[in-house]
Write a protein that holds these residues in place. Structure first.
Motif, mmCIF file in Angstrom:
data_model
loop_
_atom_site.group_PDB
_atom_site.id
_atom_site.type_symbol
_atom_site.label_atom_id
_atom_site.label_comp_id
_atom_site.label_asym_id
_atom_site.label_seq_id
_atom_site.Cartn_x
_atom_site.Cartn_y
_atom_site.Cartn_z
ATOM 1 N N LYS A 1 32.640 49.748 48.483
ATOM 2 C CA LYS A 1 32.644 51.104 47.928
ATOM 3 C C LYS A 1 33.985 51.785 48.127
ATOM 4 O O LYS A 1 34.455 52.533 47.254
ATOM 5 C CB LYS A 1 31.523 51.917 48.571
ATOM 6 N N ARG A 2 34.621 51.509 49.258
ATOM 7 C CA ARG A 2 35.927 52.109 49.532
ATOM 8 C C ARG A 2 37.047 51.397 48.771
ATOM 9 O O ARG A 2 38.079 51.999 48.466
ATOM 10 C CB ARG A 2 36.213 52.076 51.029
ATOM 11 N N ALA A 3 36.848 50.122 48.474
ATOM 12 C CA ALA A 3 37.913 49.344 47.830
ATOM 13 C C ALA A 3 37.963 49.554 46.325
ATOM 14 O O ALA A 3 39.038 49.492 45.719
ATOM 15 C CB ALA A 3 37.734 47.859 48.142
ATOM 16 N N GLN A 4 36.825 49.818 45.680
ATOM 17 C CA GLN A 4 36.786 49.855 44.219
ATOM 18 C C GLN A 4 37.751 50.875 43.597
ATOM 19 O O GLN A 4 38.489 50.546 42.671
ATOM 20 C CB GLN A 4 35.353 50.124 43.742
ATOM 21 N N PRO A 5 37.807 52.129 44.094
ATOM 22 C CA PRO A 5 38.770 53.065 43.488
ATOM 23 C C PRO A 5 40.214 52.594 43.620
ATOM 24 O O PRO A 5 41.047 52.903 42.763
ATOM 25 C CB PRO A 5 38.534 54.365 44.269
ATOM 26 N N GLN A 6 40.500 51.847 44.666
ATOM 27 C CA GLN A 6 41.868 51.368 44.849
ATOM 28 C C GLN A 6 42.222 50.299 43.818
ATOM 29 O O GLN A 6 43.369 50.219 43.367
ATOM 30 C CB GLN A 6 42.046 50.815 46.268
ATOM 31 N N HIS B 1 53.101 60.407 37.668
ATOM 32 C CA HIS B 1 52.395 61.396 38.453
ATOM 33 C C HIS B 1 51.055 60.829 38.871
ATOM 34 O O HIS B 1 50.281 60.322 38.085
ATOM 35 C CB HIS B 1 52.186 62.687 37.642
ATOM 36 N N GLY B 2 50.792 60.941 40.166
ATOM 37 C CA GLY B 2 49.503 60.505 40.669
ATOM 38 C C GLY B 2 49.330 59.013 40.755
ATOM 39 O O GLY B 2 48.233 58.528 40.936
ATOM 40 N N MET B 3 50.400 58.272 40.612
ATOM 41 C CA MET B 3 50.265 56.830 40.664
ATOM 42 C C MET B 3 49.836 56.390 42.051
ATOM 43 O O MET B 3 50.267 56.912 43.050
ATOM 44 C CB MET B 3 51.585 56.143 40.284
ATOM 45 N N GLY B 4 48.994 55.376 42.082
ATOM 46 C CA GLY B 4 48.538 54.823 43.341
ATOM 47 C C GLY B 4 47.382 55.591 43.946
ATOM 48 O O GLY B 4 46.838 55.186 44.963
ATOM 49 N N MET B 5 46.965 56.715 43.322
ATOM 50 C CA MET B 5 45.873 57.488 43.857
ATOM 51 C C MET B 5 44.588 57.111 43.136
ATOM 52 O O MET B 5 44.595 56.744 41.976
ATOM 53 C CB MET B 5 46.147 58.992 43.661
ATOM 54 N N PRO B 6 43.446 57.187 43.810
ATOM 55 C CA PRO B 6 42.190 56.892 43.157
ATOM 56 C C PRO B 6 41.949 57.845 42.004
ATOM 57 O O PRO B 6 42.300 59.013 42.052
ATOM 58 C CB PRO B 6 41.148 57.093 44.280
ATOM 59 N N VAL B 7 41.345 57.329 40.950
ATOM 60 C CA VAL B 7 41.054 58.166 39.798
ATOM 61 C C VAL B 7 39.975 59.160 40.172
ATOM 62 O O VAL B 7 39.134 58.925 41.034
ATOM 63 C CB VAL B 7 40.600 57.304 38.597
ATOM 64 N N ALA B 8 39.984 60.322 39.469
ATOM 65 C CA ALA B 8 39.025 61.363 39.803
ATOM 66 C C ALA B 8 37.610 60.954 39.402
ATOM 67 O O ALA B 8 36.648 61.215 40.109
ATOM 68 C CB ALA B 8 39.423 62.660 39.104
ATOM 69 N N LYS B 9 37.482 60.320 38.252
ATOM 70 C CA LYS B 9 36.169 59.928 37.760
ATOM 71 C C LYS B 9 35.774 58.585 38.348
ATOM 72 O O LYS B 9 36.498 57.611 38.218
ATOM 73 C CB LYS B 9 36.195 59.841 36.231
ATOM 74 N N PRO B 10 34.630 58.488 39.026
ATOM 75 C CA PRO B 10 34.240 57.212 39.624
ATOM 76 C C PRO B 10 33.951 56.172 38.553
ATOM 77 O O PRO B 10 33.475 56.489 37.458
ATOM 78 C CB PRO B 10 32.978 57.569 40.412
ATOM 79 N N MET B 11 34.198 54.910 38.893
ATOM 80 C CA MET B 11 33.980 53.831 37.961
ATOM 81 C C MET B 11 32.500 53.460 37.939
ATOM 82 O O MET B 11 31.815 53.496 38.958
ATOM 83 C CB MET B 11 34.810 52.612 38.368
ATOM 84 N N ASP B 12 32.014 53.084 36.775
ATOM 85 C CA ASP B 12 30.647 52.595 36.636
ATOM 86 C C ASP B 12 30.673 51.095 36.873
ATOM 87 O O ASP B 12 30.674 50.302 35.927
ATOM 88 C CB ASP B 12 30.120 52.940 35.246
ATOM 89 N N PHE B 13 30.676 50.693 38.143
ATOM 90 C CA PHE B 13 30.840 49.282 38.475
ATOM 91 C C PHE B 13 29.678 48.453 37.930
ATOM 92 O O PHE B 13 29.880 47.422 37.281
ATOM 93 C CB PHE B 13 30.946 49.116 39.993
ATOM 94 N N ARG B 14 28.459 48.898 38.161
ATOM 95 C CA ARG B 14 27.302 48.112 37.728
ATOM 96 C C ARG B 14 27.230 48.021 36.208
ATOM 97 O O ARG B 14 26.983 46.946 35.648
ATOM 98 C CB ARG B 14 26.020 48.718 38.291
#
Length: 636
Positions: free
Chosen positions: A235-240, A3-16
């Motif tokens: 910024k657009r690529a990171q959730p992917q 379920h929900g595979m391939g979709m961006p996660v709801a919680k943003p990643m702390d990249f820094r």
């Protein structure tokens, strides 16, 4: 699943934050890292000097061409003055700015040879320093990843069974293998290149300012535009990328499940269902990977486009400056090379963003594992019973897997040393849970479990478990010989002790029929021995451990009837002087138990001997009668 595979996660990643933590893992190797940076600086310095020196070669050649066209009986200054009198002001300015012109003579081959040898020495030195720097960087990265693997391995040993039980096996394996490998690849490919790129930008910018501040300003104007483009795309690529590695873990989990249970999949004819699920998971992974790489892949061509715009402007402005005599042709050639070198590291860094984002996404998955709550720490100077006699007491024990679903409530029990306690009851009654609490695979929510008067919660887990031997319904053998699998129960066991345990548990009777005997190698799935033989091997492993307490969870479920009788006799002999807990569904196997506990919904509803419980006509009697009634019922 899925379920929900391939979709961006709801919680943003702390990249820094995750990148900072990942780079912090390199701190133990900071001395070598400093040396690598110094070598990189040396490499960049030599590389940056190359175009400037090579520009001198261009000036020598161009000066020779111009000098051959001038009369031999005039000086350079006289030739410039003559051109000005003839109205050729721009040509006069250009000739005045040239340093390698001798009227009437061609190219100075000696000077040209010296310049070319200097350039060759510069580039050769840059190559040597870069090679050494690459070796050091590889060492730094591999040591950091080595420590990460050790941290993960140590973490797995500290994780409570509750956490492991709730994680799909394939997902956990993906974090330990795929994600760490991706981190290693990311660090290896980006660390040295990032350092070199930064130093290259600084060095090239300095040389461009030295040659021509005006042209340097043109080159620098492209940097903010490149930065904005990179930031927007990244910024657009990171959730992917986050979705990509989450999908990878779920796909691995499905593959692992289908592989380990391939026999059942075939038995129930679910190959097509498994294949459809695999294709759905694989499609989701493809979509996530495609989106991640497609979005981040825009960075490189965008940077190339911006760089080419700057290149065109520099070529035009530089040509005008040469014509005006403000700069030499060699310096323009060097500047054009510097403009390439200036945009190349920026383009390189931008193109590495997809790899860096992928690596940070994997790092966050590994960090999530490393940050998972651990089991309670082992106490210092923990008490231990000495010697272990095997008296077990449960005092008002309560436990639940889920906070809102009670399982065991206020359970009390006392078992004397050497007694055999059988635990029976319907599925979900709490039988295996009781054993898990005894082994401290889970800690009780309230109450105490005592071993010879010592609270097991205060004991060292390893010390506690050395006092217990356990045989599960699900057998487990590792890739190795039969003798090694039996000896696993006691480190340092001798060959004779292995043979004695095998004889007692009737393993010897089938091992002797194998071509290599006890040196027969079984694989991880133990496909070359039967299910009953695997069960016998696990029983032998428990026997050789010589524990004070035995825990048998349906230990004879996979053994044939004849072998079961033999094993029952062997276990009866082994149980002499040892406390034993036996979980059984076949009540005929526990008729001789000293105490039988009947559990329902986490509580002991009856206890006593077999004869007493049958005579009482309660829950045990109904279970016992139902088994024999089922056995005697006609088959349609």
């Amino acid at each position: 699943m899925g379920h929900g595979m391939g979709m961006p996660v709801a919680k943003p990643m702390d990249f820094r934050g995750s990148l900072r933590r990942l780079l912090g893992m390199l701190r133990p190797e900071r001395a070598l890292l400093v040396v690598a940076v110094v070598l990189t600086a040396g490499t960049v310095t030599l590389s940056v000097l190359g175009p400037k020196v090579l520009g001198t070669a261009t000036d020598v050649v161009f000066g020779g061409v111009i000098g051959r066209r001038l009369p031999a009986d005039v000086t350079q200054a006289q030739a410039v003055e003559g051109l000005r009198r003839d109205g050729e002001v721009e040509l006069a300015d250009m000739l005045a700015a040239m340093d390698h012109v001798t009227p009437g003579q061609g190219v100075d081959t000696g000077a040209l040879r010296g310049v070319l040898l200097t350039v060759l020495a510069l580039y050769a030195g840059a190559w040597v320093l870069g090679w050494v720097q690459g070796l050091l960087t590889t060492h730094v990265v591999q040591r950091a990843v080595f420590r990460m693997r050790e941290e993960v391995e140590a973490k797995l040993s500290r994780l409570p069974l509750r956490h492991v039980d709730r994680q799909p096996r394939g997902e956990l394996l993906s974090r330990v293998t795929n994600d760490i490998d991706n981190i290693a690849q990311t660090l290896q490919q980006t660390l040295s290149q990032l350092i070199q790129a930064v130093l290259m930008v600084v060095g090239v910018l300095g040389m461009m300012l030295w040659i021509s501040p005006v042209l340097a300003l043109v080159a620098v104007l492209t940097v903010p535009l490149a930065g904005v483009v990179t930031a927007v795309i990244a910024k657009r690529a990171q959730p992917q990328f986050v979705a990509q590695w989450a999908s990878t873990g779920r796909l691995n989990s499905h593959v692992e499940e289908m592989y380990s249970g391939h026999a059942l999949v075939k038995v129930f004819g679910r190959q097509q269902d498994a294949s459809r699920t695999f294709h759905a998971e694989n499609e989701a992974l493809y979509e996530a990977s495609f989106r991640a790489n497609a979005i981040s892949g825009i960075i490189h061509p965008a940077m190339m486009f911006i760089g080419n715009l700057g290149y065109v402007v520099i070529a035009v402005v530089g040509g005008l400056r040469v014509a005006a005599g403000a700069i030499s042709l060699g310096d323009v050639q060097a500047f054009i090379q510097y403009s390439r070198q200036f945009t190349q590291p920026l383009t390189q860094v931008a193109s590495m963003m997809n790899l860096l984002q992928s690596g940070v996404a994997s790092a966050e998955r590994v960090f999530e594992l490393l940050d998972a709550p651990e089991q309670s720490p082992e106490p210092i100077d923990a008490p231990r019973p000495d010697p272990v006699r095997g008296r077990v007491e449960l005092e008002h024990v309560s436990f639940r897997y889920d906070a809102d679903k009670p399982l065991i409530e206020d359970l009390s029990l006392s078992v004397e040393p050497g007694r055999t306690v059988a635990i029976v009851g319907p599925t979900g009654a709490g039988k295996t849970t009781l054993v898990n609490l005894l082994m401290r695979f889970y800690d009780v929510d309230s109450g105490r479990i005592l071993l010879d008067g010592v609270d097991t919660a205060t004991m060292d887990r390893e010390t506690l478990r050395r006092s217990l031997g356990m045989v599960l319904q699900d057998t487990w053998l590792f890739g190795g010989t039969i003798a090694d699998n039996i000896a696993y129960g006691r480190p340092g066991a001798t060959r004779e002790e292995v043979l004695d345990a095998a004889r007692v548990t009737h393993v010897d009777r089938f091992v002797r029929t194998l071509p290599d005997g006890y040196d027969t190698v079984v694989d991880e799935e133990a496909g070359n021995v039967s299910a009953g033989e695997k069960q016998l091997l696990t029983i032998a492993r428990a026997f050789i451990a010589d524990p004070a307490i035995l825990v048998l969870d349906e230990a004879t479920s996979s053994v044939d009837t004849r072998t079961e009788v033999l094993v029952q006799h062997a276990m009866a002999a082994l149980r002499q002087g040892r406390t034993s807990f036996v979980i059984a569904h076949r009540l005929s196997t526990i008729r001789d138990a000293d105490l039988i506990l009947v559990m329902e919904r986490g509580s002991i509803v009856e206890q006593g001997t077999h004869d007493a419980l049958v005579a009482a006509g309660g829950a045990y009697a109904r279970l016992y009668a139902s088994q024999f009634a089922a056995a005697a019922a006609p088959v349609d």
